[in-house]
Design a protein around this motif. Structure first.
Motif, PDB file in Angstrom:
ATOM      1  N   ASN B  65     -39.347  66.687 -14.338  1.00  0.00           N
ATOM      2  CA  ASN B  65     -38.978  65.675 -15.322  1.00  0.00           C
ATOM      3  C   ASN B  65     -40.210  64.927 -15.802  1.00  0.00           C
ATOM      4  O   ASN B  65     -40.153  63.764 -16.125  1.00  0.00           O
ATOM      5  N   GLU B  68     -39.965  63.274 -19.238  1.00  0.00           N
ATOM      6  CA  GLU B  68     -39.280  61.988 -19.311  1.00  0.00           C
ATOM      7  C   GLU B  68     -40.186  60.871 -18.809  1.00  0.00           C
ATOM      8  O   GLU B  68     -40.198  59.784 -19.352  1.00  0.00           O
ATOM      9  N   ASP B 155     -33.893  74.992 -17.266  1.00  0.00           N
ATOM     10  CA  ASP B 155     -35.000  74.050 -17.342  1.00  0.00           C
ATOM     11  C   ASP B 155     -36.294  74.839 -17.330  1.00  0.00           C
ATOM     12  O   ASP B 155     -36.411  75.811 -16.597  1.00  0.00           O
ATOM     13  N   VAL B 159     -36.713  73.954 -10.748  1.00  0.00           N
ATOM     14  CA  VAL B 159     -35.713  72.943 -10.412  1.00  0.00           C
ATOM     15  C   VAL B 159     -35.798  72.666  -8.912  1.00  0.00           C
ATOM     16  O   VAL B 159     -35.867  73.602  -8.121  1.00  0.00           O
ATOM     17  N   ILE B 161     -34.022  70.494  -5.755  1.00  0.00           N
ATOM     18  CA  ILE B 161     -32.862  69.681  -5.389  1.00  0.00           C
ATOM     19  C   ILE B 161     -32.843  69.436  -3.886  1.00  0.00           C
ATOM     20  O   ILE B 161     -33.006  70.359  -3.090  1.00  0.00           O
ATOM     21  N   ALA B 274     -34.273  66.195  -7.541  1.00  0.00           N
ATOM     22  CA  ALA B 274     -32.954  65.598  -7.750  1.00  0.00           C
ATOM     23  C   ALA B 274     -32.342  65.343  -6.380  1.00  0.00           C
ATOM     24  O   ALA B 274     -32.592  66.087  -5.429  1.00  0.00           O
TER      25      ALA B 274
END
Lengths: 145, 278
Positions: B65, B68, B155, B159, B161, B274
């Motif tokens: 991310n 962002e 994505d 990723v 998690i 995440a």
């Protein structure tokens, strides 16, 4: 001159107050995670969401509910329980999106049109966990009530 | 230490921590780790170091991310950006003042620039699609039909998690494993690179204990099937089990022990993982 300064200060204060009223939290992106089937806890979660809307303002909020595992029972209940149904309807009217995991629908052998309340194809996400991760990567705050 | 095996070097452990080992090496490492408390501690230390290094170099380009978060990069960059913007503004005003017709050219240039960006975006997308297609025709077909149905977006970055388990409630544990396996399968199907860690603390560690786990075989199978999956147990919870109930926890081979589960949740979120609590 003194008058001018006083007016300037008052204007500044007034501005400050209006800014604070316009939503002291600013814009928020939030995802609520529901994977449990306890009725009381589900009602609690919906109440949290309503309080969240009240505090931040629906126009400032992009709020999603992601359900998987036992969480699907919330929408099953909403089919028969008018109290649960009215809560879901009310939240949806305020722009809250309810998303449900395709794996759960498959695993529990659900017919989403009959078994779940007001679910459309667009509300189904391929994986609940992947959706939660994806939204967090996009800047959503994760809340597990 | 085991006599018929060479001692494990720090380089090897580093590679293990950074997930750079082959499947066989990893399996072998897992075996040794689960037998050996000393190596376990060294892994803990290395993980801490590598986490600290990553924290020190916050906002690495590979973070998922990063786009962002990049808004809040470093203040120095922001100042540079402000200066640049200011300069551009002044330049623009001066130019606009002196040579009116140049505006037209600038507009054209901007448009050209935009087209170029669109083009690179397009070609990136094409490259990705091509990569997927070469990954296997049948898989490729599946992806395209599924993508049409559910509007799946992969994505661009890895990723990551962390799934947090701190309950031993049988139904919840089973559903958590189902969810874990579903998401692993899903990422594999759509060709998304992913790393998933299931961190267990409190009563959650029972799932990872050799003698009491309700699903030891399933855990082993999942470890073998998905090399991007790690089961992690919290040392504090293990210690508490011993102190309070006098139970020495024996873990399923391959389970990695970390100093503190809660600290791990924090570290991972700092690193852009995440967080999902099951």
């Amino acid at each position: 001159m003194k008058k001018l300064i006083a007016i300037a200060i008052m204007a500044a204060l007034g501005f400050g107050v209006t800014v604070a009223n316009a939503g002291s939290y600013g814009k928020q992106k939030v995802v609520y995670h529901i994977n449990y089937k306890k009725e009381k806890r589900q009602f609690g979660a919906l109440r949290n969401i309503q309080n969240h809307i009240n505090a931040v303002g629906k126009e400032n909020l992009d709020l999603r509910v992601v359900m998987h595992g036992g969480g699907y029972t919330l929408l099953k209940r909403a089919n028969t329980d008018p109290n649960m149904q009215s809560k879901v309807v009310s939240l949806k009217k305020q722009g809250i999106k309810f998303n449900i995991c395709a794996n759960t629908i498959r695993g529990k052998k659900l017919n989403y049109k009959n078994d779940l309340y007001d679910v459309e194809q667009a509300d189904i996400v391929p994986s609940g966990v992947a959706e939660l991760a994806h939204l967090q990567a996009k800047g959503f705050t994760y809340i597990k009530p | 230490m085991n006599k018929d095996r060479p001692p494990i070097s720090d380089e090897f452990l580093s590679a293990f921590v950074d997930n750079q080992l082959t499947q066989e090496e990893k399996a072998d490492a897992y075996d040794q780790i689960s037998e050996n408390k000393e190596i376990n501690m060294r892994i803990c230390e290395l993980r801490k170091v590598s986490d600290l290094v990553r924290l020190a170099y916050a906002n690495p380009p590979a973070a998922p991310n990063a786009q962002e978060k990049s808004i809040t990069k470093s203040p120095r960059l922001n100042i540079a950006a402000c200066l640049l913007a200011g300069l551009t503004l002044v330049l623009g005003v001066v130019l606009g003042w002196n040579i009116g017709p140049a505006q037209e050219n600038q507009a054209k240039l901007a448009e050209h620039e935009k087209m170029k960006i669109d083009h690179t975006q397009m070609s990136q997308r094409h490259k990705k699609m091509a990569a997927k297609m070469t990954a296997g025709n049948t898989v490729g077909k599946q992806i395209s039909s599924d993508a049409a149905a559910t509007d799946v977006q992969t994505d661009p970055e890895l990723v990551k998690i962390l799934i947090h388990l701190n309950s031993g409630e049988p139904e919840l544990v089973q559903e958590s494993l189902d969810a874990l396996e579903n998401v692993l399968r899903y990422y594999r199907k759509i060709g998304q690179d992913a790393r998933i860690e299931m961190v267990a603390n409190g009563d959650g560690i029972n799932l990872l204990r050799k003698d009491v786990s309700p699903f030891p075989e399933r855990i082993k199978r999942m470890q073998q099937e998905y090399d991007n999956l790690t089961f992690v147990a919290c040392q504090n919870s293990i210690t508490r089990l011993e102190d309070e109930r006098g139970v020495v926890a024996k873990l399923i081979p391959g389970v990695v022990v970390i100093d503190s589960g809660v600290a791990q949740l924090m570290r991972r979120q700092h690193q852009g993982w995440a967080y999902i609590r099951v």
